[in-house]
Design an enzyme around this catalytic site. Structure first.
Site: not given
Ligand SMILES: *Cc1c(COP(=O)(O)O)cnc(C)c1O
Length: 409
Positions: A94, A116, A382
């Site tokens: 993020k 948000e 992610s």
């Molecule tokens: C917020 C988040 C997501 C989901 O958000 P996307 O916009 O779909 O990437 C996925 N993995 C992690 C670790 C997150 O913090």
């Protein structure tokens, strides 16, 4: 110079095929129009790119490694790589986006940031870059989420942000989004609204995808170094709003031999009534300013989603992904809460990496890919699992994991 050319860029009104656009109240028109008219010029500017690149390198810790997961590869019977976004500063992808947007906000002359947040991950990433730049930060968060996500609330406060509770409706993410939009309408001149995923009115989905595209830009040269080719056979990513997937797919969109796999959260089962499998259960409609796929009842009212992972617990998906699915460029898989938990424990014990619960959904479908021993699969890691430790501990303590290590992925 970063290249953003591909045949999946939205048109000038923000449409990807029949999805996207900017469906906004009149009072937001000037803010959105201002952003729409300036964002491309700003982010393509050389001084912007230099500052963005330097911060991604020295502050975020990029490039993130492309790690060959040896034991897992042997088990699956394919070459499995992890793109390690979990090693980014603040623990997930993020921050790539919030760094880009804070630099953009500075160039637009903005002195106040609003955001948000649901689970608090985007709120923390936003509060972090505001501290970095010395800019005022206000994060809207549902009252219920504030109670559920206390450590992230404390992090945001320590970083100097003000966390304002959203007390209306279900007191969760969509209500926090409504409050943020209301704030922006009241403060159009000095305030920039940092949206956390590839959702919302044009130009947000395109802007956030471009900031996250650094993920696939790195994958290309990293895979070339390791395998002698830039293109994997599969890229697998979980999808909440879709920003980590958009970043992992971006520079491969026009490479049709690379199969793009989105993994949605099926909650307690796709048809259980407690699910967040948006593209499977959803239909076309408008949510948060964008025409996309969302979970709605026959009256167009949003159906509350459910997922064990807060980051996937969203009733819509970004318009780019709705288009990729509609045009069959991407395939969708789903993983339940239980499958994600099982995958999280399995991967942790196979590779020594504790994944975020969101990421665990992507890991849970690897055994469903059609692969042979030469196939290359990249999973976008992610985020890391520190934030989910309480959930993992609760499962561990309930003994549900006893048969997990032997049960395959
Ligand atoms: C917020 C988040 C997501 C989901 O958000 P996307 O916009 O779909 O990437 C996925 N993995 C992690 C670790 C997150 O913090």
């Amino acid at each position: 110079m970063i290249h953003y050319n591909n045949s999946y860029n939205p048109d000038s009104e923000g449409f990807y095929g029949q999805f996207g656009g900017a469906f906004i109240p009149e009072m937001l028109f000037s803010n959105i129009n201002n952003l729409k008219n300036q964002y491309l010029e700003i982010i393509k500017d050389e001084s912007f790119q230099k500052e963005f690149d330097n911060l991604l390198k020295d502050y975020v810790g990029r490039p993130t490694p492309l790690y060959f997961a040896k034991r897992l590869s042997e088990e699956i019977g394919a070459k499995i790589y992890f793109k390690r976004e979990d090693l980014c500063h603040t623990g997930a992808h993020k921050v790539n986006n919030t760094i880009g947007q804070i630099l953009l906000a500075q160039r637009l002359g903005k002195t106040r940031i609003i955001a948000e947040t649901g689970a608090g991950q985007h709120g923390v990433a936003t509060a972090t870059v505001c501290a970095l730049m010395g800019i005022q930060c206000i994060v809207y968060m549902g009252e219920i989420d504030i109670a559920r996500q206390a450590p992230n609330v404390q992090r945001m406060k320590m970083l100097g942000a003000e966390v304002r509770p959203a007390k209306s409706g279900s007191k969760t993410l969509k209500d926090a989004t409504n409050e943020a939009i209301r704030d922006w309408i009241n403060n159009p001149i000095d305030t920039h609204y940092i949206i956390g995923s590839v959702v919302g009115p044009h130009p947000y989905p395109d802007m956030v995808a471009k900031f996250q595209s650094v993920i696939s830009e790195e994958m290309k040269w990293q895979l070339k170094e390791k395998e002698g080719r830039e293109n994997p056979d599969y890229i697998v990513a979980c999808v909440g709003g879709g920003s980590n997937a958009a970043g992992a797919f971006y520079h491969y969109l026009d490479e049709p031999e690379v199969k793009l796999v989105l993994v949605e959260a099926a909650g307690e089962g796709i048809y259980s009534g407690k699910s967040a499998a948006t593209s499977i259960l959803g239909s076309r409609g408008v949510i948060h300013g964008s025409m996309t796929m969302l979970m709605q009842d026959p009256y167009g009212q949003i159906i509350e989603p459910h997922s064990i992972s807060a980051g996937l617990d969203y009733p819509g998906i970004g318009p780019l992904h709705a288009h990729l699915i509609d045009s069959k460029r991407a395939q969708v898989f789903a993983a339940t809460d239980d499958q994600a938990i099982e995958a999280a424990f399995h991967i942790t014990q196979m590779e020594g990496i504790i994944p975020a619960l969101e990421t665990a959904h992507a890991l849970a479908v690897l055994d469903q890919m059609e692969v042979n021993k030469d196939s290359v699969v990249i999973v976008n890691m992610s985020g890391r699992g520190d934030k989910d430790l309480n959930t993992y501990i609760a499962v561990q303590d309930s003994d549900k994991t006893e048969n997990i290590p032997s049960s395959g992925i």
